[in-house]
Write an enzyme that holds these catalytic residues in place. Sequence first.
Site, PDB file in Angstrom:
ATOM      1  N   ARG A  97       4.887   4.916  -7.160  1.00  0.00           N
ATOM      2  CA  ARG A  97       4.720   4.028  -6.006  1.00  0.00           C
ATOM      3  C   ARG A  97       6.023   3.292  -5.787  1.00  0.00           C
ATOM      4  O   ARG A  97       6.264   2.235  -6.342  1.00  0.00           O
ATOM      5  CB  ARG A  97       3.591   3.031  -6.294  1.00  0.00           C
ATOM      6  CG  ARG A  97       3.356   2.035  -5.170  1.00  0.00           C
ATOM      7  CD  ARG A  97       2.159   1.138  -5.510  1.00  0.00           C
ATOM      8  NE  ARG A  97       1.928   0.103  -4.507  1.00  0.00           N
ATOM      9  CZ  ARG A  97       2.547  -1.087  -4.515  1.00  0.00           C
ATOM     10  NH1 ARG A  97       3.420  -1.391  -5.479  1.00  0.00           N
ATOM     11  NH2 ARG A  97       2.291  -1.976  -3.566  1.00  0.00           N
ATOM     12  N   SER A 104      -7.544   4.278  -1.394  1.00  0.00           N
ATOM     13  CA  SER A 104      -7.860   2.870  -1.672  1.00  0.00           C
ATOM     14  C   SER A 104      -9.110   2.494  -0.883  1.00  0.00           C
ATOM     15  O   SER A 104      -9.224   2.852   0.291  1.00  0.00           O
ATOM     16  CB  SER A 104      -6.706   1.966  -1.215  1.00  0.00           C
ATOM     17  OG  SER A 104      -5.512   2.349  -1.837  1.00  0.00           O
ATOM     18  N   LYS A 150       1.847  -6.825  -5.750  1.00  0.00           N
ATOM     19  CA  LYS A 150       1.704  -6.391  -4.351  1.00  0.00           C
ATOM     20  C   LYS A 150       1.645  -7.645  -3.504  1.00  0.00           C
ATOM     21  O   LYS A 150       0.705  -8.441  -3.621  1.00  0.00           O
ATOM     22  CB  LYS A 150       0.409  -5.581  -4.224  1.00  0.00           C
ATOM     23  CG  LYS A 150       0.136  -4.938  -2.860  1.00  0.00           C
ATOM     24  CD  LYS A 150      -1.161  -4.127  -2.919  1.00  0.00           C
ATOM     25  CE  LYS A 150      -1.662  -3.693  -1.562  1.00  0.00           C
ATOM     26  NZ  LYS A 150      -1.007  -2.537  -0.977  1.00  0.00           N
TER      27      LYS A 150
END
Length: 223
Positions: free
Chosen positions: A48, A119, A148
């Site tokens: 990611r 998600s 995040k």
Amino acid sequence: MSGSSISPEQMRRYLRMYLVIGSVNCREKPLRVVEEALSGGATMIQFREKGPGALTGEAKLALALELQAACRRAGVPFIVNDDVELAARIGADGLHVGQDDESAGAVRARIGNRILGVSAHTVKEARTALVHGADYIGVGPVYPTISKDDARPVQGTGMIQDMRAQGIQLPIVGIGGINAERAAEVVRAGADGVAVISAVTQAANVREAARNLLEQVARAAGR
Ligand SMILES: C=C1C=NC(C(F)(F)F)=NC1=N
């Protein structure tokens, strides 16, 4: 039904200690963090590469290939977050997409029978993911997260419990602020495993952090 060739049982095993990693999360070289985590028993790795300072272009491709090679050596699936083109180009084992990325249905068509993770923040989103052939869903943020900056509101383990109560059978991995002390609670709520970033990438001993997380999950899951 999921569109991949992976059985749900195998998918649940892959989700036990799922490391999500990018260069911005690492104190040292990402390859070393991944190798240490793999030696500690990490069961799946997600690349990611997002946020301020994230790599792009050739540098991002080179890192993806380097980390994928380490996963191949360890026999652990390598999943790419969001970047469908990168996943297809390097032949990644799968792709993880958010609700706001292009529809999971279009993505399933693009990646064929590879692993598709989606998600999901609500039961409705979980059902949508199922219909689009997701092999697993990432649910959270379970606890406050530092990894995040645009995370949705913290939901505790309640959403995971709701999904199971509403009959969602899909493999579920919890994400968001999870560490060794909290892992058992996430699994008891109904998750098949835990996805972590800083609990492993920021650990003084990456291998031990991964090993401990896997032990906590295995113990709560009844081995
Ligand atoms: C936004 C995300 C939500 N969940 C997951 C995981 F837990 F790994 F499935 N990964 C992500 N990148």
